[in-house]
Design an enzyme around this catalytic site. Structure first.
Site, PDB file in Angstrom:
ATOM      1  N   ASP A  79      98.212 -22.317  34.852  1.00  0.00           N
ATOM      2  CA  ASP A  79      98.912 -22.522  36.093  1.00  0.00           C
ATOM      3  C   ASP A  79      99.689 -20.772  36.677  1.00  0.00           C
ATOM      4  O   ASP A  79      99.990 -20.984  35.956  1.00  0.00           O
ATOM      5  CB  ASP A  79      99.724 -23.902  37.457  1.00  0.00           C
ATOM      6  CG  ASP A  79      99.017 -24.977  37.711  1.00  0.00           C
ATOM      7  OD1 ASP A  79      99.335 -23.662  39.406  1.00  0.00           O
ATOM      8  OD2 ASP A  79      98.604 -25.809  37.410  1.00  0.00           O
ATOM      9  N   ASP A  96      97.780 -20.918  42.149  1.00  0.00           N
ATOM     10  CA  ASP A  96      99.091 -21.805  42.945  1.00  0.00           C
ATOM     11  C   ASP A  96      98.934 -20.699  43.993  1.00  0.00           C
ATOM     12  O   ASP A  96      99.585 -19.654  43.815  1.00  0.00           O
ATOM     13  CB  ASP A  96      99.839 -22.081  42.649  1.00  0.00           C
ATOM     14  CG  ASP A  96     101.063 -22.792  43.053  1.00  0.00           C
ATOM     15  OD1 ASP A  96     100.457 -24.566  43.203  1.00  0.00           O
ATOM     16  OD2 ASP A  96     102.180 -23.006  43.398  1.00  0.00           O
ATOM     17  N   GLU A 130      93.957 -22.137  44.074  1.00  0.00           N
ATOM     18  CA  GLU A 130      93.812 -22.382  45.562  1.00  0.00           C
ATOM     19  C   GLU A 130      94.351 -22.086  46.706  1.00  0.00           C
ATOM     20  O   GLU A 130      95.099 -22.015  47.030  1.00  0.00           O
ATOM     21  CB  GLU A 130      95.196 -23.775  44.807  1.00  0.00           C
ATOM     22  CG  GLU A 130      95.275 -24.714  45.820  1.00  0.00           C
ATOM     23  CD  GLU A 130      97.169 -24.647  46.205  1.00  0.00           C
ATOM     24  OE1 GLU A 130      97.070 -26.489  45.998  1.00  0.00           O
ATOM     25  OE2 GLU A 130      97.955 -23.858  45.450  1.00  0.00           O
ATOM     26  N   HIS A 158      96.390 -32.898  41.291  1.00  0.00           N
ATOM     27  CA  HIS A 158      97.788 -33.446  40.714  1.00  0.00           C
ATOM     28  C   HIS A 158      98.903 -33.426  42.610  1.00  0.00           C
ATOM     29  O   HIS A 158      99.688 -34.500  42.976  1.00  0.00           O
ATOM     30  CB  HIS A 158      99.152 -32.771  40.453  1.00  0.00           C
ATOM     31  CG  HIS A 158      99.025 -31.252  40.908  1.00  0.00           C
ATOM     32  ND1 HIS A 158      98.143 -30.404  40.948  1.00  0.00           N
ATOM     33  CD2 HIS A 158      99.534 -30.230  41.042  1.00  0.00           C
ATOM     34  CE1 HIS A 158      98.408 -28.991  41.790  1.00  0.00           C
ATOM     35  NE2 HIS A 158      99.592 -29.706  41.595  1.00  0.00           N
ATOM     36  N   ASP A 159      98.242 -32.990  43.645  1.00  0.00           N
ATOM     37  CA  ASP A 159      98.115 -33.425  44.924  1.00  0.00           C
ATOM     38  C   ASP A 159      98.067 -34.392  45.868  1.00  0.00           C
ATOM     39  O   ASP A 159      98.011 -34.146  47.198  1.00  0.00           O
ATOM     40  CB  ASP A 159      98.346 -31.847  45.682  1.00  0.00           C
ATOM     41  CG  ASP A 159      99.049 -31.041  45.054  1.00  0.00           C
ATOM     42  OD1 ASP A 159     100.190 -31.080  44.298  1.00  0.00           O
ATOM     43  OD2 ASP A 159      98.993 -29.521  44.700  1.00  0.00           O
TER      44      ASP A 159
HETATM   45  C1  GLC Z   1     100.741 -25.958  45.167  1.00  0.00           C
HETATM   46  C2  GLC Z   1     100.631 -27.221  44.433  1.00  0.00           C
HETATM   47  C3  GLC Z   1     101.735 -27.719  44.568  1.00  0.00           C
HETATM   48  C4  GLC Z   1     102.990 -27.127  44.446  1.00  0.00           C
HETATM   49  C5  GLC Z   1     103.271 -25.867  45.549  1.00  0.00           C
HETATM   50  C6  GLC Z   1     104.290 -25.012  45.478  1.00  0.00           C
HETATM   51  O1  GLC Z   1     100.207 -26.687  46.573  1.00  0.00           O
HETATM   52  O2  GLC Z   1      99.653 -27.332  43.754  1.00  0.00           O
HETATM   53  O3  GLC Z   1     102.238 -29.101  43.878  1.00  0.00           O
HETATM   54  O4  GLC Z   1     103.827 -28.278  45.404  1.00  0.00           O
HETATM   55  O5  GLC Z   1     102.398 -25.206  45.034  1.00  0.00           O
HETATM   56  O6  GLC Z   1     104.346 -24.615  43.838  1.00  0.00           O
END
Ligand code: GLC
Ligand code: CA
Length: 558
Positions: free
Chosen positions: A96, A203, A261, A335-336
């Protein structure tokens, strides 16, 4: 042909995958013991969520040192072993890349906050306070944090605020500063590429470039003090310049896979990130499907949605690369997000297989999330807030309690919140993987950091691994078939048949010489249908004339 289009990827959340030393926390040693399991499942690429050193306020998305491993997960040597363990089995490993922000415990931030003229002051985003008519100190603007409250945190040492779109302890890096960017490239990227990893999941890839005038955001929620600021932080003015630079300075030197993402954006904006000729990243995650039924900037506000909405979200996710040189992904959990069979289907084994069938046939690189392959479900509604561990859930809960002076657990506002949390909280994805029916699902021999879902003796890997009818065996099948028919499933064109049908989801996948008809019953009812002239490739049920509830079939039609 590039290698990253036809691969099956699997996301690991290290804290909850497998504990190898009994301290209740998953670790790299635990992952290594399960590499054969993943290989056997049909996985080609592992995406490992953050395992870097971190105070863990946001489960490792708050990094204090990119070049170290969180001690409870292991060491750099363990990571070397993991990389080697993947490569020796013909698998790849991606990490990540969390570079929109660091932890406030990162050395860079410690220096930055120490004085106004520190050389790293400008590596983060600092602004002077505003004062209201009564002379009270206020944040520089009305932007809201994703984790509730103002997006600005006051820092006494220098009497200024720093921007933190996420937790207070996650200050946003200032990508406008070139030294800062170069330091990110060296420490977060090159360091790991040189150790042998095969790429990154990027991310919050849309957030690095903020509108530099930092204007107030329009009022979307009149009762709230702070407002969503996406329009000034997402897909900002220099975002593509930054991604192109990261690609040309670092990524292009390695045979890497990158998946951003990106989340929310228009088709046009999405293409700018992933069109091959733009040279930014290989593919992205869009949130059309996973954020159905919630307000995107405010997770716990639920909205109604129907199967028709779900279908059109899938369609737009599959279709946006049609006729372009871009590439995309297929995913429904991470995971979100809550567990897909609880969110979008019947919360049962049959639904798990039907979703697997759907995933088998969609266009793009496939990602599945740990536990999805055994049909793990959401946590029970009966669990109280004390079982929830995620900062996003806890901050929203505490904020509600505080703003309304709630003292009673049965307060209707709290009950409504817990109803929403039981559906959409990130915690559902983060409970430990259920390996067998011994205590704590075989995840740990100690006390797990988060409670294992009560259904572990029913739903677990050991129960399913040798059962040809299990969800796990079904996933093995679909992961293999996806490759056998890769032109059709991974690369073929998607064409919806029954756009407005509220019960079934029927679509074609097509290449020039092959067609598949996919028919999925997303309802609790029996549905009549006319089977096509073709060969049944796979279904999740014994075949009858009608489609039983949550039944799916895929036909190959010549
Ligand atoms: C992304 C991750 C999430 C995290 C956020 C801040 O959205 O997937 O889990 O809380 O970034 O880093
Ligand atoms: Ca451990």
């Amino acid at each position: 042909m590039v290698w990253w289009k036809d691969v099956n990827c699997y996301q690991i959340w290290p804290a909850s995958f497998k504990d190898s030393n009994g301290d209740g926390i998953g670790d790299i040693g635990g992952i290594i013991t399960k590499l054969d399991y993943l290989k056997d499942l049909g996985i080609d690429v592992i995406w490992l969520s953050p395992m870097f050193d971190s105070p863990q306020d946001d489960m490792g998305y708050d990094i204090s040192d990119y070049e170290k491993v969180y001690p409870k997960y292991g060491t750099l040597e363990d990571m070397d072993q993991l990389i080697e363990g993947c490569h020796s089995r013909g698998m790849k490993l991606i990490l990540d890349l969390v570079v929109n922000h660091t932890s406030s415990e990162h050395q860079w931030f410690k220096e930055s906050r120490s004085s106004l003229d520190n050389p790293k002051r400008d590596w983060y985003i600092w602004k002077k306070p505003k004062y209201d008519s009564q002379g009270n100190r206020q944040p520089p603007n009305n932007w809201k944090s994703y984790f509730t409250g103002s997006a600005w945190k006051y820092d006494e040492a220098t009497d200024e605020y720093y921007l933190r779109l996420y937790a207070e302890s996650q200050p946003d890096l200032n990508w406008e500063n070139e030294d800062c960017r170069n330091a990110i490239y060296d420490s977060a990227l090159k360091f790991w590429y040189e150790r042998g990893i095969d790429g990154f999941r990027i991310d919050t890839a849309r957030l690095y470039s903020k509108v530099q005038t930092f204007p107030d955001a329009p009022i979307k929620f009149p009762n709230d003090e702070f407002q969503p600021c996406d329009m000034y932080t997402s897909n900002g003015p220099r975002i593509h310049e930054f991604h192109k630079e990261m690609y040309s300075k670092v990524t292009s030197h390695y045979d890497a896979m990158t998946v951003g993402e990106v989340g929310n954006c228009s088709r046009e904006d999405a293409l700018k990130y992933v069109s091959a000729r733009e040279k930014e990243m290989n593919m992205l995650f869009l949130f059309d499907v996973v954020f159905l039924g919630t307000v995107r900037t405010s997770r716990f506000r639920l909205l109604d949605f129907t199967l028709v909405d779900f279908k059109s979200a899938i369609k737009s996710q599959c279709d946006f690369i049609k006729g372009t040189d871009a590439w995309s992904t297929v995913f429904i959990e991470n995971h979100d997000q809550a567990r897909c069979i609880s969110r979008f289907a019947g919360n049962n084994e049959k639904s798990a297989k039907m979703i697997a069938l759907l995933q088998m046939t969609l266009t793009g690189t496939l990602f599945i999330y740990q536990g999805q392959e055994i049909g793990m479900t959401n946590l029970p509604r009966s669990w109280g807030i004390e079982e929830y561990k995620d900062i996003e859930t806890l901050n929203a809960y505490n904020d509600l309690v505080k703003r309304n002076n709630i003292t009673d657990k049965n307060d209707p506002k709290l009950v409504e919140f817990m109803d929403a949390a039981a559906k959409v909280a990130r915690d559902h994805a983060r409970s430990p993987v259920q390996w067998n029916s011994t205590k704590h699902g075989g995840f740990t021999t100690g006390d797990p950091w988060m409670r294992v879902n009560d259904n572990y003796s029913d739903i677990n890997v050991e129960n399913q691994i040798d059962d040809p009818h299990s969800v796990l065996s079904f996933y093995k099948k679909i992961l293999a078939l996806r490759k056998t028919y890769k032109d059709l499933f991974i690369h073929g064109d998607f064409e919806m048949v029954d756009e407005d049908n509220e019960k079934t989801f029927t679509f074609w996948k097509k290449t020039n010489d092959l067609k598949a008809l996919v028919i999925l019953n997303f309802s609790n009812d029996v549905v009549q249908f006319e089977p096509p002239q073709g060969e049944l490739l796979l279904s999740n049920f014994e075949i009858d004339k009608a489609l039983s509830p949550w039944e799916g079939r895929v036909y190959i039609v010549k």
